[in-house]
Motif scaffolding. Structure first.
Motif, PDB file in Angstrom:
ATOM      1  N   TYR A   1       8.106  46.824  25.584  1.00 52.25           N
ATOM      2  CA  TYR A   1       6.998  46.200  24.853  1.00 52.25           C
ATOM      3  C   TYR A   1       6.442  47.084  23.742  1.00 52.25           C
ATOM      4  CZ  TYR A   1       7.136  43.130  28.889  1.00 52.25           C
ATOM      5  OH  TYR A   1       7.550  42.264  29.871  1.00 52.25           O
ATOM      6  N   VAL A   2       6.695  48.381  23.813  1.00 52.34           N
ATOM      7  CA  VAL A   2       6.149  49.318  22.832  1.00 52.34           C
ATOM      8  C   VAL A   2       7.297  50.128  22.243  1.00 52.34           C
ATOM      9  CG1 VAL A   2       4.511  51.170  22.407  1.00 52.34           C
ATOM     10  CG2 VAL A   2       4.032  49.463  24.194  1.00 52.34           C
ATOM     11  N   ALA A   3       7.678  49.805  21.013  1.00 51.06           N
ATOM     12  CA  ALA A   3       8.863  50.410  20.411  1.00 51.06           C
ATOM     13  C   ALA A   3       8.753  51.932  20.281  1.00 51.06           C
ATOM     14  CB  ALA A   3       9.121  49.792  19.042  1.00 51.06           C
ATOM     15  N   GLN A   4       7.515  52.412  20.071  1.00 55.80           N
ATOM     16  CA  GLN A   4       7.359  53.856  19.879  1.00 55.80           C
ATOM     17  C   GLN A   4       7.615  54.640  21.158  1.00 55.80           C
ATOM     18  OE1 GLN A   4       5.247  51.442  19.080  1.00 55.80           O
ATOM     19  NE2 GLN A   4       4.095  51.898  17.235  1.00 55.80           N
ATOM     20  N   GLN A   5       7.554  53.994  22.280  1.00 56.10           N
ATOM     21  CA  GLN A   5       7.766  54.682  23.560  1.00 56.10           C
ATOM     22  C   GLN A   5       9.257  54.640  23.901  1.00 56.10           C
ATOM     23  OE1 GLN A   5       5.095  53.205  26.559  1.00 56.10           O
ATOM     24  NE2 GLN A   5       3.266  53.708  25.354  1.00 56.10           N
ATOM     25  N   ASN A   6       9.965  55.512  23.227  1.00 56.92           N
ATOM     26  CA  ASN A   6      11.418  55.625  23.376  1.00 56.92           C
ATOM     27  C   ASN A   6      11.726  57.110  23.590  1.00 56.92           C
ATOM     28  OD1 ASN A   6      14.138  54.816  23.361  1.00 56.92           O
ATOM     29  ND2 ASN A   6      14.343  55.335  21.203  1.00 56.92           N
ATOM     30  N   TYR A   7      12.224  57.463  24.775  1.00 58.61           N
ATOM     31  CA  TYR A   7      12.324  58.852  25.160  1.00 58.61           C
ATOM     32  C   TYR A   7      13.761  59.253  25.494  1.00 58.61           C
ATOM     33  CZ  TYR A   7       7.370  57.902  25.762  1.00 58.61           C
ATOM     34  OH  TYR A   7       6.071  57.509  25.563  1.00 58.61           O
ATOM     35  N   TRP A   8      14.038  60.552  25.273  1.00 65.79           N
ATOM     36  CA  TRP A   8      15.379  61.079  25.496  1.00 65.79           C
ATOM     37  C   TRP A   8      15.348  62.318  26.381  1.00 65.79           C
ATOM     38  CZ3 TRP A   8      19.525  58.405  23.699  1.00 65.79           C
ATOM     39  CH2 TRP A   8      19.285  57.462  22.702  1.00 65.79           C
ATOM     40  N   GLY A   9      16.388  62.484  27.174  1.00 63.47           N
ATOM     41  CA  GLY A   9      16.586  63.721  27.893  1.00 63.47           C
ATOM     42  C   GLY A   9      17.232  64.750  26.982  1.00 63.47           C
ATOM     43  N   GLN A  10      17.465  65.930  27.539  1.00 64.32           N
ATOM     44  CA  GLN A  10      17.997  67.034  26.732  1.00 64.32           C
ATOM     45  C   GLN A  10      19.512  66.971  26.570  1.00 64.32           C
ATOM     46  OE1 GLN A  10      17.211  67.253  29.908  1.00 64.32           O
ATOM     47  NE2 GLN A  10      18.802  68.468  30.937  1.00 64.32           N
ATOM     48  N   GLY A  11      20.160  66.140  27.352  1.00 63.78           N
ATOM     49  CA  GLY A  11      21.606  65.999  27.259  1.00 63.78           C
ATOM     50  C   GLY A  11      22.342  66.872  28.258  1.00 63.78           C
ATOM     51  N   THR A  12      23.470  66.364  28.731  1.00 62.30           N
ATOM     52  CA  THR A  12      24.316  67.127  29.638  1.00 62.30           C
ATOM     53  C   THR A  12      25.775  66.956  29.206  1.00 62.30           C
ATOM     54  OG1 THR A  12      24.862  67.545  31.970  1.00 62.30           O
ATOM     55  CG2 THR A  12      24.506  65.251  31.343  1.00 62.30           C
ATOM     56  N   GLN A  13      26.514  68.057  29.174  1.00 56.32           N
ATOM     57  CA  GLN A  13      27.887  68.042  28.676  1.00 56.32           C
ATOM     58  C   GLN A  13      28.846  67.550  29.748  1.00 56.32           C
ATOM     59  OE1 GLN A  13      29.212  69.028  25.491  1.00 56.32           O
ATOM     60  NE2 GLN A  13      31.066  68.078  26.337  1.00 56.32           N
ATOM     61  N   VAL A  14      29.697  66.613  29.357  1.00 53.64           N
ATOM     62  CA  VAL A  14      30.797  66.151  30.199  1.00 53.64           C
ATOM     63  C   VAL A  14      32.089  66.443  29.449  1.00 53.64           C
ATOM     64  CG1 VAL A  14      31.955  64.154  31.210  1.00 53.64           C
ATOM     65  CG2 VAL A  14      29.463  64.385  31.374  1.00 53.64           C
ATOM     66  N   THR A  15      32.977  67.191  30.083  1.00 49.92           N
ATOM     67  CA  THR A  15      34.252  67.525  29.478  1.00 49.92           C
ATOM     68  C   THR A  15      35.375  67.097  30.416  1.00 49.92           C
ATOM     69  OG1 THR A  15      33.293  69.440  28.351  1.00 49.92           O
ATOM     70  CG2 THR A  15      35.690  69.349  28.513  1.00 49.92           C
ATOM     71  N   VAL A  16      36.282  66.287  29.894  1.00 52.50           N
ATOM     72  CA  VAL A  16      37.416  65.801  30.683  1.00 52.50           C
ATOM     73  C   VAL A  16      38.688  66.392  30.096  1.00 52.50           C
ATOM     74  CG1 VAL A  16      38.608  63.788  31.598  1.00 52.50           C
ATOM     75  CG2 VAL A  16      36.158  63.665  31.098  1.00 52.50           C
ATOM     76  N   SER A  17      39.390  67.173  30.898  1.00 45.71           N
ATOM     77  CA  SER A  17      40.619  67.805  30.431  1.00 45.71           C
ATOM     78  C   SER A  17      41.828  66.931  30.746  1.00 45.71           C
ATOM     79  CB  SER A  17      40.781  69.171  31.094  1.00 45.71           C
ATOM     80  OG  SER A  17      40.897  69.031  32.493  1.00 45.71           O
ATOM     81  N   SER A  18      42.802  67.003  29.880  1.00 43.82           N
ATOM     82  CA  SER A  18      44.005  66.171  30.066  1.00 43.82           C
ATOM     83  C   SER A  18      45.035  66.864  30.938  1.00 43.82           C
ATOM     84  CB  SER A  18      44.611  65.839  28.705  1.00 43.82           C
ATOM     85  OG  SER A  18      44.901  67.017  28.004  1.00 43.82           O
TER      86      SER A  18
END
Length: 118
Positions: free
Chosen positions: A101-118
């Motif tokens: 309902y409130v567009a300004q209230q949009n929040y993010w975490g700091q991020g976490t790395q995911v690495t997939v090796s072949s």
């Protein structure tokens, strides 16, 4: 004050699994849609999966059938179960919380790395 704290990233071989968790503080779940985004080097941040306050889920085509998003009421957050991981899933994954309902209230975490090796 809203805070999103992610955990669970890491290095895994192709075909493996990881579970990401996001603990949310200071949000009202009844008016919040939550989701996971990812950003690979040199690319834009894209939506991976989302879940509404009512529990409705949606997924990017690239992860359908492999990833599952769910609410974690115990930690007041959201989790992302990732199975059959592929090298192209390698990215920084971000938790997002958005007040519908409130567009300004949009929040993010700091991020976490995911690495997939072949």
């Amino acid at each position: 004050q809203v805070q999103l704290v992610e955990s669970g990233g890491g290095l895994v071989q192709s075909g493996g699994s990881l579970r990401l968790s996001c603990a949310a503080f200071g949000i009202t779940f009844s008016t919040t849609s939550m989701g996971w985004y990812r950003q690979a080097p040199g690319k834009e941040r894209d939506l991976v999966a989302s879940i509404t306050s009512g529990g409705r889920t949606s997924y990017a085509d690239a992860v359908k059938g492999r990833f599952t998003i769910s609410r974690d009421l115990g930690m007041n957050g959201v989790s992302l179960q990732m199975n059959s991981l592929k090298p192209e899933d390698t990215a920084v994954y971000y938790c997002n919380a958005r007040n519908v309902y409130v567009a300004q209230q949009n929040y993010w975490g700091q991020g976490t790395q995911v690495t997939v090796s072949s």
